[in-house]
Design an enzyme around this catalytic site. Structure first.
Site, PDB file in Angstrom:
ATOM      1  N   HIS A 373      44.017  30.413  -7.144  1.00  0.00           N
ATOM      2  CA  HIS A 373      43.493  31.668  -7.675  1.00  0.00           C
ATOM      3  C   HIS A 373      44.566  32.702  -7.992  1.00  0.00           C
ATOM      4  O   HIS A 373      44.223  33.831  -8.335  1.00  0.00           O
ATOM      5  CB  HIS A 373      42.511  32.298  -6.683  1.00  0.00           C
ATOM      6  CG  HIS A 373      41.167  31.665  -6.675  1.00  0.00           C
ATOM      7  ND1 HIS A 373      40.188  31.966  -7.606  1.00  0.00           N
ATOM      8  CD2 HIS A 373      40.620  30.738  -5.855  1.00  0.00           C
ATOM      9  CE1 HIS A 373      39.108  31.253  -7.354  1.00  0.00           C
ATOM     10  NE2 HIS A 373      39.344  30.494  -6.299  1.00  0.00           N
ATOM     11  N   LYS A 564      37.664  47.382  -9.957  1.00  0.00           N
ATOM     12  CA  LYS A 564      38.237  46.181  -9.353  1.00  0.00           C
ATOM     13  C   LYS A 564      39.207  46.610  -8.264  1.00  0.00           C
ATOM     14  O   LYS A 564      39.503  47.806  -8.125  1.00  0.00           O
ATOM     15  CB  LYS A 564      38.957  45.324 -10.391  1.00  0.00           C
ATOM     16  CG  LYS A 564      40.019  46.066 -11.209  1.00  0.00           C
ATOM     17  CD  LYS A 564      40.595  45.160 -12.286  1.00  0.00           C
ATOM     18  CE  LYS A 564      39.593  44.950 -13.405  1.00  0.00           C
ATOM     19  NZ  LYS A 564      39.576  43.626 -13.976  1.00  0.00           N
ATOM     20  N   ARG A 565      39.653  45.647  -7.489  1.00  0.00           N
ATOM     21  CA  ARG A 565      40.625  45.919  -6.437  1.00  0.00           C
ATOM     22  C   ARG A 565      41.809  46.692  -7.014  1.00  0.00           C
ATOM     23  O   ARG A 565      42.314  46.368  -8.085  1.00  0.00           O
ATOM     24  CB  ARG A 565      41.089  44.585  -5.832  1.00  0.00           C
ATOM     25  CG  ARG A 565      42.079  44.663  -4.720  1.00  0.00           C
ATOM     26  CD  ARG A 565      42.170  43.301  -4.023  1.00  0.00           C
ATOM     27  NE  ARG A 565      42.451  42.227  -4.968  1.00  0.00           N
ATOM     28  CZ  ARG A 565      43.664  41.734  -5.225  1.00  0.00           C
ATOM     29  NH1 ARG A 565      44.725  42.268  -4.621  1.00  0.00           N
ATOM     30  NH2 ARG A 565      43.837  40.745  -6.071  1.00  0.00           N
ATOM     31  N   LYS A 570      46.979  44.970 -11.765  1.00  0.00           N
ATOM     32  CA  LYS A 570      45.729  45.236 -12.484  1.00  0.00           C
ATOM     33  C   LYS A 570      45.817  46.525 -13.309  1.00  0.00           C
ATOM     34  O   LYS A 570      44.962  46.817 -14.130  1.00  0.00           O
ATOM     35  CB  LYS A 570      44.567  45.290 -11.500  1.00  0.00           C
ATOM     36  CG  LYS A 570      44.280  43.931 -10.844  1.00  0.00           C
ATOM     37  CD  LYS A 570      43.154  44.010  -9.838  1.00  0.00           C
ATOM     38  CE  LYS A 570      42.916  42.690  -9.127  1.00  0.00           C
ATOM     39  NZ  LYS A 570      42.328  41.659 -10.011  1.00  0.00           N
ATOM     40  N   THR A 672      36.385  37.880 -13.140  1.00  0.00           N
ATOM     41  CA  THR A 672      34.962  37.614 -13.380  1.00  0.00           C
ATOM     42  C   THR A 672      34.238  38.888 -13.775  1.00  0.00           C
ATOM     43  O   THR A 672      33.192  38.833 -14.416  1.00  0.00           O
ATOM     44  CB  THR A 672      34.280  37.005 -12.135  1.00  0.00           C
ATOM     45  OG1 THR A 672      34.527  37.832 -10.998  1.00  0.00           O
ATOM     46  CG2 THR A 672      34.785  35.600 -11.874  1.00  0.00           C
ATOM     47  N   LYS A 676      31.016  39.728 -16.519  1.00  0.00           N
ATOM     48  CA  LYS A 676      29.796  40.495 -16.218  1.00  0.00           C
ATOM     49  C   LYS A 676      29.624  41.640 -17.210  1.00  0.00           C
ATOM     50  O   LYS A 676      28.500  41.897 -17.687  1.00  0.00           O
ATOM     51  CB  LYS A 676      29.870  41.029 -14.785  1.00  0.00           C
ATOM     52  CG  LYS A 676      29.922  39.950 -13.715  1.00  0.00           C
ATOM     53  CD  LYS A 676      30.401  40.506 -12.380  1.00  0.00           C
ATOM     54  CE  LYS A 676      30.750  39.383 -11.409  1.00  0.00           C
ATOM     55  NZ  LYS A 676      31.452  39.863 -10.212  1.00  0.00           N
TER      56      LYS A 676
END
Length: 843
Positions: A373, A564-565, A570, A672, A676
């Site tokens: 991952h 998100k985290r 990111k 993911t 969504k």
């Protein structure tokens, strides 16, 4: 309200049918009985939480019969089973999902309305299960639901954490962590199985002797803890199959030392109990210290030891021979966390089943599969060898033997290449001796998969190219997916209703059928219905945020969302830099005809990740100025929604207009959240990273906003990239940086608050290329602005995004795992090749 007890059931609903029937009358009767007999309350004393518990138990009653029937069918037909080991299962709340998958929505709403209760209010009483943190755990939850929907005989294994990662609040702009005591009021979905407890051993020493020409190893442990299983039913859509999520709780064999207690050493009397229970006390203990590292490693071994014992117990109940293990058992390792399962199974096969090494290794490799991952070196687990040897001496011996035999293969494959031998070894020697868990997982599994096409290619070419060259047949891609039941049907009922009215409901089981929406993208009447659904979703989010956070959102603005985290790769920081640039341009008078936009952030930073926490502070400081400046507040709004979790995501994602997926290319495995958002009609603003590439392939680049360097360009520029160059040569970059770090516009009275961020961007070389991508990112935002003013054109692209999201169903992903990795037929799969196969009967 009135809910008098009816112990004999409603008229026409008697006996066992009262616990099986899904009629409104049966549900109401069960609800009343649980209030009376299990909670001992009446209409005068029942709390809202009592009412939630009674309804949850009433729904669980309707799961139990199907659950037992499912397990009996699997047992009697001796099907091959899938065991999914994951340190996280981020299942969120279960009431709404279980009601939906059982087809009980209307019955439950009618039953509750009879006693003046609102089903949605009761759902709000449920807390999110604290069993995960981010995408890894949410993926596992989607997969388990899809496995049940497709009829896969599966069990998910994880830990029953007493506390989730943490509950986040924001104070003075800073993240504050509080215990997430999600089990404080109990979990109505779980069933304890203390009779199935497992003994887990640590420490001690290993003895060996030879008897009857057989070399035997005996492990004498120094300490023992118990693993007590708690089972949670996981129902598939339609309610035909109910699989199991088994969660392990740690416990001490002895509650307390009676001698210590009698001597007055009351703390010492419970030391053993406290130490044992700490194993499942909290998800992801901070591993900045050696004590934290040891606790994490103990957690991981505890999970696999309990789970392997349970798997082998189930196997032996129906197996004819231990040699049938790979034909009856498929174990999927979700990331490296459960990798100690490989030496644990080898220990069982060699020491307990008394198999020779080669036979045991062949069985083990054919049983295990590993999902990678991450591409980030910091996230690839490496455990100190001395710690592993001290805690699990027999397993350390086994790992050394695996490595010894593997390195002989390496020497034959790459003769005379000592550097490759060093790089490929499971046990590294510098800077300290340690075990590379990803290498162990790859060497010990018959399948290694990435979770997006780009990610898989980078595993093969960048992460472990030498291992790939040795075992090319093992590597494959399985692009992630999400369950459309939770993330569209449940999360966005207005949009789901419009879709079903237009093309029927087959999409709930075969998401590819959403393609039938594409011809409606230019239909003005259909577009108007889609816009009304988006407005409804926005209104629901607005009401929720005001009620629970006291945060006001304006539904008339464009909702630009990044949830998100919080992590440097990111690039929430890039998003914040762009907001500052808009504020700067507004004051310079160069921001013209701007559509009012609300930039919504949500996510948690790991407690030990100081830089990520500094980025949260920066975002909130920017929000404080922008939201209160009379010149900007009606055009630019910044909101940070605290304590991001599944239940908040279910409200936030349907309301989004723009989906921010802006990690630097080559770092995000898949994502993911991007799927969504797409499914719910948001347009992707993102880089060519992770599954964004496949999103663009499905919907067309003209229906997304792509920016930034590609993976190849990122790699090429690493040798010469200088963030200072962009500061000196791009005026807007300079204005933004000065406003943040020099002028102190956003941190009055807190000079230096953003210094860690400045050091990261300049002194540390901006490793995730924020400034390199800034101009391209700003241009992409301008394209968003230009399109959004034409609502017909925007809605058209929104419809096309939903229509093209079918590929990203977790049903499709699980179908591929079952076909290509697990070799498990899918009798209930609507996908090609699955519908005609029958259950796997023993030969």
């Amino acid at each position: 309200m009135t809910y008098d007890t009816e112990p004999t059931g409603q008229p026409g609903v008697t006996g066992n049918s009262n616990r099986i029937s899904t009629s409104p009358e049966a549900v109401l009767s069960a609800f009343r009985n649980h209030l009376h007999y299990d909670l001992a309350v009446d209409r005068f004393s029942a709390t809202a939480h009592d009412e939630f518990l009674a309804l949850a138990w009433a729904v669980r009653d309707r799961l139990v019969d199907r659950w037992i029937r499912t397990q009996n069918e699997f047992y009697e037909t001796r099907v091959k089973r899938v065991y999914y080991l994951s340190l996280e299962f981020l299942i969120g709340r279960s009431l709404g999902n279980n009601v939906l998958n059982l087809g009980m929505d209307e019955a439950v709403k009618r039953a509750m309305a009879t006693v003046d209760l609102d089903f949605e209010d009761l759902r709000e009483e449920e807390v999110d299960a604290g069993l995960g943190n981010g995408g890894l755990g949410r993926l596992a939850a989607c997969f388990l639901e899809s496995m049940a929907t497709l009829g896969v005989p599966a069990i998910g294994y994880s830990l029953r954490y007493e506390h989730g990662i943490f509950k986040q609040t924001i104070k003075d702009g800073y993240q504050v962590e509080h215990p997430d005591s999600w089990l404080r009021a109990g979990n109505p979905w779980e069933i304890a199985r203390p009779e199935r407890r497992v003994e887990v051993r640590f420490g001690g020493e290993v003895r060996s002797h030879t008897e009857n020409s057989r070399y035997t190893v005996i492990w004498d442990p120094a300490e023992t803890v118990w693993g007590v299983p708690y089972d949670v039913p996981v129902v598939g859509y339609g309610g035909q199959t109910v699989d199991t999520l088994r969660l392990w709780k740690s416990a001490s064999p002895d509650d307390f030392d009676f001698d210590d207690f009698n001597r007055g050493d009351y703390f010492g009397a419970v030391n053993q109990k406290v130490a044992a229970e700490n194993l499942t006390k909290v998800l992801y203990p901070n591993d900045d210290t050696m004590v934290g590292k040891e606790l994490r490693f103990r957690q991981q071994y505890f999970l696999v030891a309990c789970s392997l014992h349970d798997i082998m117990r189930r196997f032996h109940k129906t197996a004819d021979s231990i040699l049938d293990l790979p034909d009856q058992v498929a174990i999927q390792l979700n990331d490296t966390h459960p990798t100690m399962a490989i030496p644990e199974l080898m220990r069982v096969l060699v020491d307990e089943e008394e198999l020779d090494w080669d036979t045991a290794w062949d069985l083990s490799v054919r049983t295990f599969a590993y999902t990678n991952h991450t591409l980030l070196a910091e996230a690839l687990e490496v455990w100190p060898a001395d710690m592993v040897e001290r805690l699990l001496p027999r397993h350390f011996q086994i790992i050394c033997e695996i490595n010894h035999r593997f390195l002989k293969q390496v020497a034959a494959f790459f003769p005379g290449n000592s550097l490759r031998r060093e790089q490929m070894s499971i046990i590294r020697e510098t800077p300290f001796r340690a075990i590379r868990m990803a290498h162990l997982a790859i060497v010990g599994s018959h399948s290694i998969n990435g979770v997006a096409k780009l990610h898989t290619e980078l595993i093969k070419t960048r992460l472990v190219p030498d291992l790939y060259s040795m075992f090319p047949e093992r590597f494959n891609n399985k692009t992630n997916g999400v369950t459309p039941r939770r993330w569209l049907l449940k999360a966005n009922p207005p949009l789901a209703e419009i879709i079903t009215d237009a093309i029927g409901d087959s999409w709930t089981r075969r998401l590819e059928d959403l393609r039938a929406l594409a011809p409606l993208a230019d239909d003005a009447a259909f577009q108007e219905r889609i816009r009304k659904a988006k407005r409804t979703a926005k209104n629901h989010l607005v009401e929720h945020c005001l009620r629970y956070y006291g945060i006001a959102l304006n539904p008339d603005t464009r909702f630009d969302v990044q949830c998100k985290r919080i992590h440097t790769y990111k690039r929430q920081l890039l998003n914040a830099l762009h907001v500052v640039s808009l504020y700067c341009r507004l004051h310079q008078g160069t921001l013209k005809d701007y559509t009012p936009t609300t930039f919504i952030f949500a996510g948690k930073a790991a407690p030990g990740f100081a830089l990520a926490k500094a980025i949260i502070k920066l975002i909130n400081s920017v929000a404080e100025i922008v939201n209160h400046d009379p010149k900007s507040r009606d055009l630019i709004s910044v909101k940070f929604l605290p304590n991001y979790r599944v239940s908040l995501a279910e409200r936030l994602i349907p309301a989004a207009d723009v989906s921010e997926q802006i990690s630097v290319a080559g770092t995000e495995a898949s994502g993911t959240g991007n799927m969504k958002f797409m499914m719910n009609g948001a347009l992707t603003l993102g880089t060519l990273d992770g599954a964004n590439i496949e999103i663009v392939q499905e919907v067309g680049e003209e229906n997304a906003f792509i920016f930034g360097l590609t993976t190849e360009e990122v790699e090429k520029s690493r040798g010469y990239y200088q963030p200072q160059w962009h500061y000196e040569n791009e005026p807007l970059v300079k204005d933004v940086i000065d406003m943040l770090f020099t002028d102190g516009v956003f941190c009055p009275g807190e000079r230096g608050a953003f210094e860690p961020v400045r050091r990261f961007l300049f002194d540390e070389g901006d490793p995730y290329m924020h400034l390199a991508d800034f101009s391209s990112y700003a241009q992409a935002h301008q394209r968003v602005q230009d399109l959004y003013v034409d609502q017909a054109a925007w809605t058209r692209k929104s419809i096309l995004n939903t229509a093209a999201s079918g590929y990203f169903s977790s049903d499709r992903t699980i179908n591929e795992y079952a076909r290509d990795i697990w070799n498990v037929p899918l009798p209930k799969s609507p996908y090609s090749g699955g519908a005609t196969k029958e259950c796997n009967q023993p030969e």
